[in-house]
Design a protein around this motif. Structure first.
Motif, PDB file in Angstrom:
ATOM      1  N   GLN A 109       0.837  -1.205   0.000  1.00 50.12           N
ATOM      2  CA  GLN A 109       0.000   0.000   0.000  1.00 50.12           C
ATOM      3  C   GLN A 109       0.871   1.254   0.000  1.00 50.12           C
ATOM      4  O   GLN A 109       0.569   2.228  -0.696  1.00 50.12           O
ATOM      5  N   LEU A 110       1.953   1.215   0.763  1.00 51.32           N
ATOM      6  CA  LEU A 110       2.881   2.348   0.753  1.00 51.32           C
ATOM      7  C   LEU A 110       3.485   2.536  -0.636  1.00 51.32           C
ATOM      8  O   LEU A 110       3.633   3.666  -1.115  1.00 51.32           O
ATOM      9  N   ARG A 111       3.835   1.425  -1.271  1.00 45.84           N
ATOM     10  CA  ARG A 111       4.437   1.498  -2.608  1.00 45.84           C
ATOM     11  C   ARG A 111       3.470   2.113  -3.612  1.00 45.84           C
ATOM     12  O   ARG A 111       3.850   2.994  -4.407  1.00 45.84           O
ATOM     13  N   ALA A 112       2.224   1.661  -3.604  1.00 44.60           N
ATOM     14  CA  ALA A 112       1.241   2.188  -4.549  1.00 44.60           C
ATOM     15  C   ALA A 112       1.008   3.674  -4.336  1.00 44.60           C
ATOM     16  O   ALA A 112       0.906   4.456  -5.289  1.00 44.60           O
ATOM     17  N   GLU A 113       0.937   4.077  -3.075  1.00 43.60           N
ATOM     18  CA  GLU A 113       0.694   5.494  -2.785  1.00 43.60           C
ATOM     19  C   GLU A 113       1.926   6.337  -3.112  1.00 43.60           C
ATOM     20  O   GLU A 113       1.802   7.458  -3.627  1.00 43.60           O
ATOM     21  N   ALA A 124      -1.636   1.415 -14.112  1.00 36.66           N
ATOM     22  CA  ALA A 124      -0.987   1.936 -12.904  1.00 36.66           C
ATOM     23  C   ALA A 124       0.531   1.802 -12.954  1.00 36.66           C
ATOM     24  O   ALA A 124       1.241   2.438 -12.175  1.00 36.66           O
ATOM     25  N   GLU A 125       1.033   1.015 -13.889  1.00 41.46           N
ATOM     26  CA  GLU A 125       2.448   0.641 -13.885  1.00 41.46           C
ATOM     27  C   GLU A 125       3.354   1.828 -14.201  1.00 41.46           C
ATOM     28  O   GLU A 125       3.104   2.591 -15.120  1.00 41.46           O
ATOM     29  N   ARG A 126       4.426   1.940 -13.405  1.00 40.11           N
ATOM     30  CA  ARG A 126       5.439   2.971 -13.612  1.00 40.11           C
ATOM     31  C   ARG A 126       6.798   2.392 -13.247  1.00 40.11           C
ATOM     32  O   ARG A 126       6.916   1.509 -12.413  1.00 40.11           O
ATOM     33  N   LEU A 150       9.050  -0.074   1.088  1.00 41.67           N
ATOM     34  CA  LEU A 150       7.980  -0.178   0.099  1.00 41.67           C
ATOM     35  C   LEU A 150       7.868  -1.584  -0.474  1.00 41.67           C
ATOM     36  O   LEU A 150       7.150  -1.801  -1.458  1.00 41.67           O
ATOM     37  N   GLY A 151       8.577  -2.532   0.125  1.00 45.69           N
ATOM     38  CA  GLY A 151       8.537  -3.899  -0.387  1.00 45.69           C
ATOM     39  C   GLY A 151       9.250  -4.053  -1.714  1.00 45.69           C
ATOM     40  O   GLY A 151       8.902  -4.909  -2.528  1.00 45.69           O
ATOM     41  N   ASN A 191       1.025  -3.889  -7.536  1.00 44.08           N
ATOM     42  CA  ASN A 191       1.625  -2.648  -8.013  1.00 44.08           C
ATOM     43  C   ASN A 191       3.091  -2.909  -8.345  1.00 44.08           C
ATOM     44  O   ASN A 191       3.908  -3.054  -7.443  1.00 44.08           O
ATOM     45  N   PRO A 192       3.432  -2.950  -9.640  1.00 43.02           N
ATOM     46  CA  PRO A 192       4.792  -3.336 -10.048  1.00 43.02           C
ATOM     47  C   PRO A 192       5.758  -2.165 -10.147  1.00 43.02           C
ATOM     48  O   PRO A 192       6.574  -2.110 -11.075  1.00 43.02           O
ATOM     49  N   PHE A 193       5.674  -1.213  -9.205  1.00 37.29           N
ATOM     50  CA  PHE A 193       6.535  -0.039  -9.283  1.00 37.29           C
ATOM     51  C   PHE A 193       7.999  -0.450  -9.152  1.00 37.29           C
ATOM     52  O   PHE A 193       8.364  -1.256  -8.298  1.00 37.29           O
ATOM     53  N   ARG A 194       8.839   0.102 -10.020  1.00 34.81           N
ATOM     54  CA  ARG A 194      10.267  -0.182 -10.029  1.00 34.81           C
ATOM     55  C   ARG A 194      11.028   1.137 -10.065  1.00 34.81           C
ATOM     56  O   ARG A 194      10.538   2.113 -10.620  1.00 34.81           O
TER      57      ARG A 194
END
Length: 463
Positions: A8-12, A61-63, A85-86, A121-124
């Protein structure tokens, strides 16, 4: 009191970072808008096939972001923030020899590694560290001055790091602490308004524009933020039609009539952004720096070690942009062909309409042919060093300098892992684990005792 988990922290964090970057670089907002429009059209045109490599919710949502730091200590601190953020370090990328221009950095990428976290959420964040110790780029005198400059600055405050450590240890933060953590984390990557030392920046810029962007300022910032698009060729054309100057080419594999693999990327050119500059006499005026650009990516199927070796061989033989005909001669035109030649990774699932009145074959090919299982491609979550360097190079105003008569300073994955005090995962390992876990589960569900398929790529490496 409610709490926020790492996902959740990562997505936000990704959402707020995107909002901040959009305010700082309005062309990025245009890039996101065009990406969404193209994705909607592809989804309408192709239906379920458009979501074969991820749901439209995930893709929208991917970034991935990119940041640059100057020292091992700064990289260690970044790892703590992303750990909250995992996000784990995956891959080692040496960009120093991947481009003709001077790009004196080594890199890793922080991202989720579990399939469910990637789906959420695949934020990198592609994270690069300057290499002042490499004598090909920096004289001993410049190295000493650069390291002294970097030692004096502080990119991340103690409160941010303390909250990051607590979030990673507890696997959560309460809402109040989460809000403060996100405020500080996003703020750490905003573009500073502090005047830039013009003489010092230009000294480093003669070596490399990337070196100046990292070591010529007292802060760091998000260098680019990248949405994912389902048709990058259409996006390239749309952005050009809007009058936004794109780089000369799309990096990575060519467009062709076969499965998309690995990663294709392009960007609009770095913009001249106003920055306050301090002259040697202390006066401050407004200048402009070109360091930030808008990248966009399309992701395909993850290649095995064998597939990646074949891809790298094509680059060596035909350059960074092999023609579609070359690709057609060297890669199968179907997912099944990639699977049979051990060139790409897949997960396997039992089919709901599988046979119920016969014994299952004891091999994967038979299970596929007779309708017992289906193969689902694993999306490529990582990066290509030559493409990354190519994007850097395409957005530089000059090539910089490099003395190839000097021996390069050696860096590798183990060295970088020791610097950040975390294991850095080899990208292939995660894909192999995901594929093998699914095969083992199929065998268990069907009561097949022997291995359906050995992991041949692992055997070739270690056997």
């Amino acid at each position: 009191m409610n709490t926020l988990a790492p996902g959740q922290l990562r997505a936000e964090f990704a959402r707020r970072l995107s909002e901040m970057y959009g305010r700082e670089v309005p062309a990025y907002t245009t890039l996101v808008e065009v990406s969404r429009a193209v994705n909607t059209e592809v989804l309408q045109r192709s239906g379920a096939d458009a979501e074969r490599l991820g749901s439209i919710t995930r893709v929208t949502a991917e970034r991935h972001g990119a940041i640059r730091v100057g020292t091992p200590e700064e990289l260690h601190q970044v790892a703590r923030i992303f750990g909250a953020l995992g996000m784990h370090p995956v891959g080692f990328y040496d960009l120093r020899d991947a481009a003709a221009s001077a790009v004196p950095v080594i890199s890793t990428a922080f991202r989720p590694i579990e399939a469910e976290e990637l789906a959420h959420n695949p934020f990198r964040v592609f994270t690069s560290m300057l290499t002042p110790a490499d004598p090909r780029f920096f004289t001993s005198e410049l190295r000493a001055e650069l390291e002294a400059f970097l030692a004096r600055r502080r990119l991340f405050g103690p409160e941010l790091l303390e909250l990051a450590d607590r979030a990673e240890h507890d696997r959560q933060l309460c809402e109040t602490d989460a809000e403060r953590f996100l405020e500080l984390a996003v703020g750490a990557f905003e573009l500073s308004t502090e005047p830039v030392d013009k003489r010092w920046y230009e000294t480093l810029e003669q070596v490399s524009a990337v070196a100046a962007d990292i070591g010529g300022v007292t802060s760091t910032h998000i260098n680019h933020l990248t949405p994912r698009v389902l048709d990058i060729d259409a996006l390239y054309q749309r952005m050009s039609e809007r009058g936004i100057e794109m780089i000369d080419a799309i990096q990575g594999p060519p467009r062709w009539n076969g499965p998309d693999v690995l990663r294709r990327q392009t960007s609009f050119r770095a913009l001249a952004e106003p920055r306050r500059m301090r002259a040697p006499d202390g006066t401050v005026s407004t200048g402009a720096l070109r360091v930030r650009f808008g990248e966009v990516e399309a992701r395909g199927i993850a290649l095995t070690r064998n597939g990646r070796a074949r891809y790298d061989r094509l680059l060596e033989e035909y350059g960074d942009a092999p023609e579609p005909e070359v690709w057609q001669r060297n890669f199968p035109a179907t997912e099944r062909g990639l699977l049979e030649e051990d060139l790409a990774y897949f997960t396997y699932r039992l089919r709901a309409d599988r046979p119920r009145d016969s014994r299952p074959p004891a091999n994967l090919a038979g299970l596929l042919d007779e309708g017992w299982v289906r193969a689902e491609p694993i999306v490529y979550e990582d990066f290509l060093p030559r493409s990354a360097a190519g994007i850097f190079q395409s957005n530089l105003s000059g090539k910089g300098t490099r003395d190839n008569s000097r021996a390069a300073t050696e860096y590798d994955l183990d060295w970088l892992s020791s610097v950040i005090d975390r294991d850095i995962q080899d990208p292939f390992t995660g894909y192999e684990r995901q594929q093998n876990t699914s095969i083992a589960e199929i065998a268990r569900q069907l009561g097949i005792s022997e291995d359906l398929v050995p992991n041949t790529s692992t055997e070739r490496k270690h056997g």
